[in-house]
Design a protein around this motif. Structure first.
Motif, short mmCIF file in Angstrom:
data_model
loop_
_atom_site.label_atom_id
_atom_site.label_comp_id
_atom_site.label_asym_id
_atom_site.label_seq_id
_atom_site.Cartn_x
_atom_site.Cartn_y
_atom_site.Cartn_z
N LYS A 74 0.84 -1.20 0.00
CA LYS A 74 0.00 0.00 0.00
C LYS A 74 0.87 1.25 0.00
CE LYS A 74 -4.22 1.96 1.76
NZ LYS A 74 -3.89 3.30 1.45
N ALA A 75 1.93 1.26 0.79
CA ALA A 75 2.84 2.40 0.82
C ALA A 75 3.50 2.60 -0.56
CB ALA A 75 3.91 2.22 1.89
N PHE A 76 3.87 1.51 -1.19
CA PHE A 76 4.46 1.60 -2.54
C PHE A 76 3.46 2.23 -3.50
CE2 PHE A 76 4.74 -0.37 -6.77
CZ PHE A 76 5.98 0.12 -7.17
N LEU A 77 2.21 1.78 -3.47
CA LEU A 77 1.19 2.33 -4.36
C LEU A 77 0.93 3.81 -4.05
CD1 LEU A 77 -1.26 -0.70 -4.51
CD2 LEU A 77 0.26 0.12 -6.35
N GLU A 78 0.95 4.16 -2.77
CA GLU A 78 0.77 5.56 -2.39
C GLU A 78 1.91 6.42 -2.94
OE1 GLU A 78 0.32 5.58 1.85
OE2 GLU A 78 -1.71 4.76 1.75
N GLN A 79 3.13 5.93 -2.83
CA GLN A 79 4.27 6.67 -3.37
C GLN A 79 4.22 6.72 -4.89
OE1 GLN A 79 6.58 8.48 -1.59
NE2 GLN A 79 5.08 8.02 0.01
N LEU A 80 3.81 5.64 -5.50
CA LEU A 80 3.70 5.59 -6.95
C LEU A 80 2.68 6.61 -7.47
CD1 LEU A 80 4.81 3.90 -9.33
CD2 LEU A 80 2.84 2.40 -9.04
N GLY A 81 1.62 6.82 -6.70
CA GLY A 81 0.57 7.74 -7.10
C GLY A 81 0.87 9.21 -6.86
N ARG A 82 2.05 9.52 -6.35
CA ARG A 82 2.42 10.91 -6.09
C ARG A 82 2.41 11.73 -7.37
NH1 ARG A 82 7.45 11.01 -2.01
NH2 ARG A 82 7.31 13.17 -2.59
N GLN A 83 2.26 13.02 -7.19
CA GLN A 83 2.32 13.99 -8.29
C GLN A 83 1.32 13.65 -9.39
OE1 GLN A 83 6.48 13.40 -8.97
NE2 GLN A 83 7.06 15.16 -7.73
N ASN A 84 0.13 13.22 -8.98
CA ASN A 84 -0.96 12.92 -9.93
C ASN A 84 -0.58 11.88 -10.97
OD1 ASN A 84 -2.70 14.88 -8.72
ND2 ASN A 84 -1.58 16.47 -9.79
N PHE A 85 0.20 10.90 -10.58
CA PHE A 85 0.66 9.89 -11.55
C PHE A 85 -0.50 9.06 -12.08
CE2 PHE A 85 2.23 5.58 -12.51
CZ PHE A 85 3.03 5.90 -13.60
N PHE A 86 -1.40 8.59 -11.21
CA PHE A 86 -2.51 7.75 -11.63
C PHE A 86 -3.67 8.56 -12.23
CE2 PHE A 86 -0.99 4.63 -8.30
CZ PHE A 86 -0.52 3.70 -9.20
N LEU A 87 -4.01 9.65 -11.58
CA LEU A 87 -5.14 10.46 -12.01
C LEU A 87 -4.96 11.86 -11.46
CD1 LEU A 87 -7.22 10.71 -9.30
CD2 LEU A 87 -7.52 8.33 -9.91
N GLU A 88 -5.74 12.79 -12.01
CA GLU A 88 -5.70 14.14 -11.47
C GLU A 88 -7.03 14.84 -11.67
OE1 GLU A 88 -3.42 17.26 -13.75
OE2 GLU A 88 -2.66 15.46 -14.74
N THR A 89 -7.26 15.82 -10.84
CA THR A 89 -8.47 16.62 -10.94
C THR A 89 -8.31 17.55 -12.13
OG1 THR A 89 -8.71 16.55 -8.55
CG2 THR A 89 -9.95 18.25 -9.72
N VAL A 90 -9.34 17.59 -12.95
CA VAL A 90 -9.33 18.48 -14.10
C VAL A 90 -10.25 19.65 -13.79
CG1 VAL A 90 -9.86 18.67 -16.56
CG2 VAL A 90 -8.92 16.55 -15.65
N LYS A 91 -9.75 20.85 -14.00
CA LYS A 91 -10.54 22.05 -13.71
C LYS A 91 -11.24 22.53 -14.96
CE LYS A 91 -7.50 23.30 -9.97
NZ LYS A 91 -6.59 24.24 -9.40
N ASP A 92 -12.04 23.58 -14.81
CA ASP A 92 -12.73 24.24 -15.91
C ASP A 92 -13.70 23.31 -16.63
OD1 ASP A 92 -11.25 26.55 -15.34
OD2 ASP A 92 -9.62 25.88 -16.65
N GLY A 93 -14.50 22.58 -15.89
CA GLY A 93 -15.55 21.76 -16.48
C GLY A 93 -15.07 20.46 -17.10
N GLY A 94 -13.81 20.13 -16.93
CA GLY A 94 -13.30 18.88 -17.47
C GLY A 94 -13.80 17.69 -16.69
N ARG A 95 -13.55 16.53 -17.20
CA ARG A 95 -13.98 15.29 -16.55
C ARG A 95 -13.07 15.02 -15.35
NH1 ARG A 95 -12.79 9.67 -18.66
NH2 ARG A 95 -13.75 8.44 -17.04
N TRP A 96 -13.65 14.64 -14.23
CA TRP A 96 -12.85 14.29 -13.07
C TRP A 96 -13.14 12.86 -12.70
CZ3 TRP A 96 -13.40 12.26 -8.22
CH2 TRP A 96 -12.27 12.34 -7.41
N PRO A 97 -12.17 12.11 -12.38
CA PRO A 97 -10.75 12.43 -12.50
C PRO A 97 -10.24 12.12 -13.90
CG PRO A 97 -11.00 10.28 -11.50
CD PRO A 97 -12.40 10.81 -11.74
N ALA A 98 -9.17 12.77 -14.27
CA ALA A 98 -8.52 12.46 -15.54
C ALA A 98 -7.74 11.17 -15.33
CB ALA A 98 -7.57 13.58 -15.95
N GLN A 99 -8.12 10.11 -16.02
CA GLN A 99 -7.54 8.78 -15.84
C GLN A 99 -6.27 8.66 -16.67
OE1 GLN A 99 -11.09 6.67 -17.08
NE2 GLN A 99 -11.47 6.08 -14.95
#
Length: 174
Positions: A74-99
């Motif tokens: 779980k810690a590895f996956l948490e570190q892997l997901g840093r800096q929006n690696f897996f997904l990120e919030t898209v602003k300005d009416g975009g789809r969330w989350p950006a996969q």
């Protein structure tokens, strides 16, 4: 051929654990079928992210540990997901989350001492569902398949059947 990244999520690096044997069987099957195969990711998070990015198919093999995935995985996956690696919030009416993992597939193999059916029926497979939905699918991995290998401390014949199944999964690249 498929480029496969195989991760042994067992928290103890001892190669004598059954998860290590399953990883070897899966890798042997994948190599036998001509799939490109990456070893476990390097220690550095950036290198692990690069390995996942380069992979078409992600395989996670781990033991059920206190009812869930091991904390180290779980810690590895948490570190892997840093800096929006897996997904990120898209602003300005975009789809969330950006996969960010669209176009990749995944296989989860969970080992346990109890019968797999008991894990599914009595415990609802809750930790497996959390990994599938809460990390992989929401990130865009599709399809996400799983195998539950119960009674791994059973007979040698049982382990051989499970190793053969892992090898067959490796040959299929899924």
């Amino acid at each position: 051929m498929t480029n496969i990244l195989l991760i042994n999520g067992h928290p103890d690096p001892d190669p004598g654990h059954f998860c290590a044997a399953l990883c070897e069987a899966y890798a042997a099957g994948a190599r036998e079928a001509g799939h490109q195969f990456s070893s476990a990711p390097p220690e550095a998070v950036a290198e692990a992210q690069a390995a996942v990015s380069a992979a078409d198919h992600l395989v996670l093999i781990y033991p059920l540990w206190l009812g869930t995935m091991p904390a180290k995985l779980k810690a590895f996956l948490e570190q892997l997901g840093r800096q929006n690696f897996f997904l990120e919030t898209v602003k300005d009416g975009g789809r969330w989350p950006a996969q960010k993992m669209k176009g990749k597939s995944a296989r989860i193999v969970v080992t346990m001492g109890m019968p797999g059916l008991a894990y599914r029926l009595v415990f609802g497979g809750h930790s497996l569902k959390a990994l599938e939905k809460g990390i992989l699918r929401i990130s865009g991995f599709k399809p996400v398949r799983h195998s539950i290998f119960g009674n791994v401390q059973g007979s040698a014949q049982r382990r051989e059947r499970l190793l053969a199944k892992a090898s067959a999964l490796g040959r299929k690249g899924g």
